[in-house]
Design a protein around this motif. Structure first.
Motif, PDB file in Angstrom:
ATOM      1  N   ILE A  82      14.269 -22.581  15.610  1.00 39.11           N
ATOM      2  CA  ILE A  82      13.025 -22.276  16.328  1.00 39.11           C
ATOM      3  C   ILE A  82      12.567 -23.496  17.121  1.00 39.11           C
ATOM      4  O   ILE A  82      12.190 -23.386  18.301  1.00 39.11           O
ATOM      5  CB  ILE A  82      11.930 -21.806  15.346  1.00 39.11           C
ATOM      6  N   MET A 132      12.224 -23.626  21.144  1.00 37.05           N
ATOM      7  CA  MET A 132      10.956 -23.987  21.791  1.00 37.05           C
ATOM      8  C   MET A 132      11.135 -25.196  22.704  1.00 37.05           C
ATOM      9  O   MET A 132      10.562 -25.251  23.803  1.00 37.05           O
ATOM     10  CB  MET A 132       9.904 -24.288  20.730  1.00 37.05           C
ATOM     11  N   ILE A 160       5.999 -15.765  18.960  1.00 36.88           N
ATOM     12  CA  ILE A 160       6.421 -15.758  17.557  1.00 36.88           C
ATOM     13  C   ILE A 160       5.805 -14.551  16.860  1.00 36.88           C
ATOM     14  O   ILE A 160       4.583 -14.370  16.878  1.00 36.88           O
ATOM     15  CB  ILE A 160       5.960 -17.031  16.811  1.00 36.88           C
ATOM     16  N   ALA A 211       5.263 -23.466  14.371  1.00 41.45           N
ATOM     17  CA  ALA A 211       5.440 -23.473  15.830  1.00 41.45           C
ATOM     18  C   ALA A 211       4.237 -24.093  16.522  1.00 41.45           C
ATOM     19  O   ALA A 211       4.378 -24.885  17.467  1.00 41.45           O
ATOM     20  CB  ALA A 211       5.688 -22.048  16.335  1.00 41.45           C
ATOM     21  N   LEU A 254       2.974 -20.892  24.231  1.00 38.46           N
ATOM     22  CA  LEU A 254       3.240 -20.311  22.914  1.00 38.46           C
ATOM     23  C   LEU A 254       2.181 -19.291  22.537  1.00 38.46           C
ATOM     24  O   LEU A 254       0.982 -19.550  22.636  1.00 38.46           O
ATOM     25  CB  LEU A 254       3.281 -21.423  21.858  1.00 38.46           C
TER      26      LEU A 254
END
Length: 398
Positions: A125, A129, A141, A183, A204
């Motif tokens: 992940i 990213m 996500i 994240a 994000l």
């Protein structure tokens, strides 16, 4: 799920409930595997395909492959799955390349992490990213529970300069976060590209769960557990791996690999179970029980040999410290096996991998030098107070 617990909606359930609005008419790449499912067990990739709301131009898969059957550390090949080109992020490359990313409008992530820093799904992940930040591609996500719960934090952080694919960021070994929370941390702490501020953050969006509480055990969520890798078939395997997994790198005794309950057995043919059990009781470890038993691996270390040792069981205890418990357990063996951590007898690549996984040379050095229980506890807690404060900023759930 107990009657008093409200049904949990995963990130993907919320996506469906909102009629896929955030990805409607977009071309997406989906980072997922067979653990990416709705709360009723439907695969996320199939749900998105059926919706016809967007176009999946490809799947991205982590270590262990889409069906989570590839052994740990083994390269995963590209494939065609559900008619979709599937790009491995655990083969020739650990991150999607610019050409692939520039053909999509967003990367969607739905994958079950296990709450352990060295388990490489969070590293995949992170790398995804990172690549999205470099190429201006949004990341979405779909959040899901941490199977160790959201309250347990344990283990030293990765030391500066010790980061690797099994220690991707300066977080504790048992990080106590969901993938959505991690994240947010990766992104807002600018860890993705610290040397390039302009590309150190991606766009994000975290689609949160509904009704998940940090205090919940995985059993309390009412969700089916889908094996995340060959040796993580159950939630108790997650708990056991959190305790014993780092010692698999050294290959000094069997930790349940080769049995039907990986990471729940530990021992050897000549294991002094009875007297070791007395020492373990003196440690007063919480949330974990070492039950004397015998077991016989059918592959791997001590294949076909009857072993003495312990069977690990677990209770719901907010003071459960799996990483520390595992290290203290192994330290208690040194009295009876004084050469267990003899540097001259350990393979150098095993030492290197152990230090990568623990994010420090200090843990193994302390075991080799037979440091006290108090010294070991201090090493296991190094950096934990600062991490706890940092983590607080990114918690999405009560």
């Amino acid at each position: 799920m107990t009657p008093s617990v409200k049904k949990i909606k995963l990130g993907v359930d919320v996506l469906i409930e909102n009629d896929f609005d955030i990805i409607e008419n977009k071309k997406i790449l989906l980072l997922t595997n067979t653990t990416g499912r709705t709360s009723s067990g439907q695969l996320t990739v199939e749900e998105i395909q059926r919706s016809k709301k967007c176009e999946i131009i490809g799947l991205l898969t982590p270590e262990h492959g889409f069906f989570t059957t590839v052994p740990a550390g083994q390269s995963v090949n590209d494939d065609i799955i559900f008619g979709l080109k599937t790009y491995s992020l655990y083969g020739n490359s650990r991150k999607p390349d610019s050409k692939l990313l520039k053909s999509c409008d967003a990367v969607v992530v739905d994958i079950q992490d296990i709450g352990i820093r060295s388990y490489t799904y969070i590293s995949t992940i992170f790398k995804t990213m990172q690549s999205c930040a470099e190429n201006g591609i949004p990341v979405i996500i779909l959040d899901r529970p941490n199977p160790l719960g959201g309250e347990i934090i344990d283990g030293n952080i990765v030391e500066t300069g010790k980061d690797s694919f099994v220690g991707i960021a300066p977080i504790s070994y048992i990080h106590g976060c969901t993938i959505g929370e991690l994240a947010e941390m990766f992104n807002n702490e600018r860890w993705l590209n610290p040397k390039n501020p302009d590309k150190s953050k991606c766009s994000l969006t975290v689609i949160k769960m509904v009704n998940w509480k940090r205090s919940m055990t995985y059993e309390e969520t009412g969700l089916q557990w889908w094996p995340t890798s060959p040796h993580i078939p159950t939630v108790n395997a997650v708990r056991g791996a959190a305790c014993l997994g780092i010692f698999g790198e050294l290959g000094i005794i069997n930790i349940g690999i080769g049995t039907t309950l990986p990471f729940q057995y530990v021992g050897a043919p000549d294991f002094k179970t009875e007297i070791i059990n007395d020492d373990i009781k003196m440690l007063k470890l919480q949330g974990i029980h070492f039950n004397p038993t015998k077991f016989q691996p059918f592959y791997g270390m001590y294949n076909g040999k009857l072993c003495d040792g312990f069977f690990l069981t677990f209770t719901n205890d907010k003071n459960f410290a799996p990483y520390t418990s595992g290290i203290l357990f192994f330290s208690s063996l040194i009295k009876y096996y004084p050469n267990m951590f003899d540097r001259g007898k350990l393979k150098q690549n095993s030492i290197d991998m152990f230090n990568k996984v623990t994010g420090s040379d200090a843990v193994l050095d302390a075991l080799i030098n037979k440091k006290s229980i108090n010294d070991l506890r201090k090493i296991c807690n190094k950096g934990l107070d600062n991490y706890r404060k940092l983590r607080q900023k990114y918690l999405l759930y009560d």
